[in-house]
Design an enzyme around this catalytic site. Structure first.
Site, mmCIF file in Angstrom:
data_model
loop_
_atom_site.group_PDB
_atom_site.id
_atom_site.type_symbol
_atom_site.label_atom_id
_atom_site.label_comp_id
_atom_site.label_asym_id
_atom_site.label_seq_id
_atom_site.Cartn_x
_atom_site.Cartn_y
_atom_site.Cartn_z
ATOM 1 N N THR A 74 0.839 -1.198 0.000
ATOM 2 C CA THR A 74 0.000 0.000 0.000
ATOM 3 C C THR A 74 0.878 1.253 0.000
ATOM 4 O O THR A 74 0.607 2.232 -0.705
ATOM 5 C CB THR A 74 -0.908 -0.023 1.247
ATOM 6 O OG1 THR A 74 -1.469 -1.329 1.365
ATOM 7 C CG2 THR A 74 -1.988 1.018 1.160
ATOM 8 N N LYS A 155 -1.748 -3.090 -8.612
ATOM 9 C CA LYS A 155 -1.184 -3.826 -7.473
ATOM 10 C C LYS A 155 -1.514 -5.304 -7.584
ATOM 11 O O LYS A 155 -2.632 -5.664 -7.959
ATOM 12 C CB LYS A 155 -1.781 -3.286 -6.171
ATOM 13 C CG LYS A 155 -1.812 -4.308 -5.032
ATOM 14 C CD LYS A 155 -2.536 -3.821 -3.798
ATOM 15 C CE LYS A 155 -2.684 -4.959 -2.794
ATOM 16 N NZ LYS A 155 -3.073 -4.532 -1.454
ATOM 17 N N HIS A 157 -0.599 -9.239 -5.348
ATOM 18 C CA HIS A 157 0.201 -10.088 -4.454
ATOM 19 C C HIS A 157 0.542 -11.410 -5.149
ATOM 20 O O HIS A 157 1.115 -12.302 -4.529
ATOM 21 C CB HIS A 157 -0.572 -10.411 -3.174
ATOM 22 C CG HIS A 157 -0.759 -9.251 -2.252
ATOM 23 N ND1 HIS A 157 0.249 -8.384 -1.921
ATOM 24 C CD2 HIS A 157 -1.843 -8.827 -1.553
ATOM 25 C CE1 HIS A 157 -0.218 -7.469 -1.090
ATOM 26 N NE2 HIS A 157 -1.480 -7.713 -0.857
ATOM 27 N N SER A 186 2.846 -8.809 10.811
ATOM 28 C CA SER A 186 1.877 -7.914 10.187
ATOM 29 C C SER A 186 0.712 -8.723 9.594
ATOM 30 O O SER A 186 -0.454 -8.305 9.682
ATOM 31 C CB SER A 186 2.585 -7.102 9.095
ATOM 32 O OG SER A 186 1.711 -6.162 8.538
ATOM 33 N N THR A 275 3.585 10.362 1.554
ATOM 34 C CA THR A 275 3.479 8.910 1.709
ATOM 35 C C THR A 275 4.098 8.432 3.027
ATOM 36 O O THR A 275 4.268 7.228 3.224
ATOM 37 C CB THR A 275 4.168 8.168 0.536
ATOM 38 O OG1 THR A 275 5.552 8.504 0.547
ATOM 39 C CG2 THR A 275 3.566 8.551 -0.800
ATOM 40 N N SER A 276 4.410 9.372 3.910
ATOM 41 C CA SER A 276 4.961 8.958 5.205
ATOM 42 C C SER A 276 3.896 8.173 5.964
ATOM 43 O O SER A 276 2.685 8.332 5.704
ATOM 44 C CB SER A 276 5.380 10.179 6.024
ATOM 45 O OG SER A 276 4.219 10.888 6.399
HETATM 46 S S1 PPS Z 1 -1.542 -5.701 2.325
HETATM 47 O O1 PPS Z 1 -2.783 -5.825 3.132
HETATM 48 O O2 PPS Z 1 -0.959 -7.027 2.105
HETATM 49 O O3 PPS Z 1 -1.713 -4.980 1.075
HETATM 50 O O4 PPS Z 1 -0.547 -4.906 3.266
HETATM 51 P P1 PPS Z 1 0.740 -4.084 2.798
HETATM 52 O O5 PPS Z 1 0.325 -2.744 2.375
HETATM 53 O O6 PPS Z 1 1.569 -4.889 1.878
HETATM 54 O O7 PPS Z 1 1.545 -3.990 4.151
HETATM 55 C C1 PPS Z 1 1.005 -3.392 5.290
HETATM 56 C C2 PPS Z 1 2.171 -3.017 6.173
HETATM 57 O O8 PPS Z 1 2.805 -1.845 5.633
HETATM 58 C C3 PPS Z 1 2.752 -0.808 6.618
HETATM 59 N N1 PPS Z 1 2.653 0.512 5.985
HETATM 60 C C4 PPS Z 1 3.626 1.420 6.008
HETATM 61 N N2 PPS Z 1 4.869 1.374 6.550
HETATM 62 C C5 PPS Z 1 5.621 2.501 6.433
HETATM 63 N N3 PPS Z 1 5.204 3.633 5.826
HETATM 64 C C6 PPS Z 1 3.963 3.717 5.268
HETATM 65 N N4 PPS Z 1 3.583 4.812 4.669
HETATM 66 C C7 PPS Z 1 3.120 2.572 5.367
HETATM 67 N N5 PPS Z 1 1.875 2.300 4.944
HETATM 68 C C8 PPS Z 1 1.595 1.034 5.335
HETATM 69 C C9 PPS Z 1 1.517 -1.153 7.430
HETATM 70 O O9 PPS Z 1 1.510 -0.439 8.661
HETATM 71 C C10 PPS Z 1 1.719 -2.656 7.571
HETATM 72 O O10 PPS Z 1 2.802 -3.001 8.415
HETATM 73 P P2 PPS Z 1 2.689 -3.212 9.998
HETATM 74 O O11 PPS Z 1 3.999 -3.821 10.383
HETATM 75 O O12 PPS Z 1 1.536 -4.133 10.220
HETATM 76 O O13 PPS Z 1 2.488 -1.854 10.586
#
Ligand code: PPS
Length: 346
Positions: A74, A155, A157, A186, A275-276
């Protein structure tokens, strides 16, 4: 048994194998399939879309964000879309849900069953706009993926082997890898948060399912391996979540070169800020509407309060605090045995 265009056969999980999953994933009662070879695991709705996805008509200029679940898809979707469509932060569509701007190609496998309720098959304004004659039962995300105008970002997976071998000839792929120890935590959170995939077992049990390739999407190591083997292809950009965390500016520059977006320093700074984790969490515009997170049918409100929402922590190395020494040892052994193709996790 169904034979797919990718050459895999799909077989419904049954007997002891299914029972072993249902024990901890009661919501999998609608059925799962496993592909052979390779052991990819999906909701049984996948078979309705597998061949359409394999033969998807990509266009020159498309960018595909590809990751195993929970590796930062995401975040990367938002980075790629913002770099290509909103570097000056003035695009009104930026408020639209991410899934509507960067469609999740195979998402319909989770909602395409005949008896899906409206909650499970919501239709966004973007769907109505892009696919005015589209029937949601033919796949909301799939039709949006087809109809999204250029510059199109998508996108998935799914792994490389479930797309036609010519994929990289036409499309730029941004592949994101993440340390399996954080990925599994996660993914566990995801399976507790979203009721459609609810998991009722322990951390230890979840890790076992992950290590035995039994979770939806199946073997993470093989997904990584397929991408790693292609990492020198000029149309593949292989990036680690941990590197995005450690040096977003440096990684955005590399992405700028790869995508050919030619952004200025100010524009790259805009992308980094927009995007932070904090900004994405405060927008929370992942799905059709933010209120979906308040819907008790969709999201477990207890888990949401206690452990956080989709934007949970956004950190690297959470595993050091959460995994027991036994689980770390088990995962290290798995990494050594399965991820023996040259990748070094950060
Ligand atoms: S999914 O449901 O599979 O599409 O999830 P995905 O987006 O691949 O991964 C979700 C994890 O990414 C973290 N996340 C972020 N990390 C850093 N910066 C930004 N901007 C960001 N956006 C999403 C999100 O919090 C999930 O990780 P965890 O470890 O659960 O926090």
């Amino acid at each position: 048994m169904t034979t797919l265009a990718s050459g895999h056969t799909a077989k419904a999980l049954e007997g002891d194998e299914l029972a072993r999953l249902l024990e901890n994933f009661p919501s999998y009662k609608n059925g799962l399939i496993r592909l052979s070879p390779d052991d990819w695991v999906f909701s049984n709705g996948f078979c309705n879309f597998a061949d359409k996805l394999y033969n998807f008509e990509f266009r020159e200029g498309d960018v595909l964000v590809m990751t195993w679940p929970k590796c930062g898809t995401t975040w990367t979707q938002e980075i790629v879309w913002t770099m290509r469509n909103n570097p000056d932060l003035d695009n009104p569509d930026a408020d639209v849900a991410i899934m509507d701007r960067v469609p999740f190609m195979e998402a319909d496998m989770f909602s395409s069953s005949e008896d899906a309720s409206e909650d499970q098959m919501p239709v966004s304004e973007m769907f109505k706009k892009l696919c005015p004659n589209g029937n949601p039962r033919d796949g909301v995300s799939f039709q949006m993926a087809q109809a999204t105008p250029d510059p199109r970002s998508l996108k998935t997976h799914l792994p490389f082997s479930l797309f036609a071998p010519s994929l990289l000839e036409k499309v730029k792929v941004v592949y994101v890898a993440r340390n399996p120890k954080d990925t599994v935590l996660s993914y566990l959170h995801h399976h507790k948060l979203f009721k459609a995939q609810s998991f009722v077992g322990s951390l230890e049990t979840f890790v076992d399912y992950f290590l035995e390739d039994d979770l939806i999407y199946g073997p993470y190591w093989l997904h990584l391996k397929e991408a790693w083997q292609r990492r020198d292809h000029p149309n593949l950009h292989f990036v680690f979540y941990e590197d995005l965390k450690a040096d977003i500016k440096g990684e955005l520059k590399k992405l700028d070169d790869f995508l050919g977006t030619e952004l200025s320093e100010d524009q790259l700074a805009n992308v980094a800020k927009h995007t932070s984790f904090g900004e994405m969490k405060s927008r929370n515009n992942l799905f059709i509407n933010k209120d979906m997170f308040k819907n008790e049918v969709i999201v477990d409100q207890e888990v949401l309060k206690k452990d956080g929402g989709f934007f949970r922590q956004g950190k690297s190395g959470d595993w050091k605090a959460k995994l027991t020494p036994e689980l770390i040892e088990k995962m290290d052994k798995w990494i050594k045995e399965k991820c023996d193709f040259g990748i070094n996790f950060k």
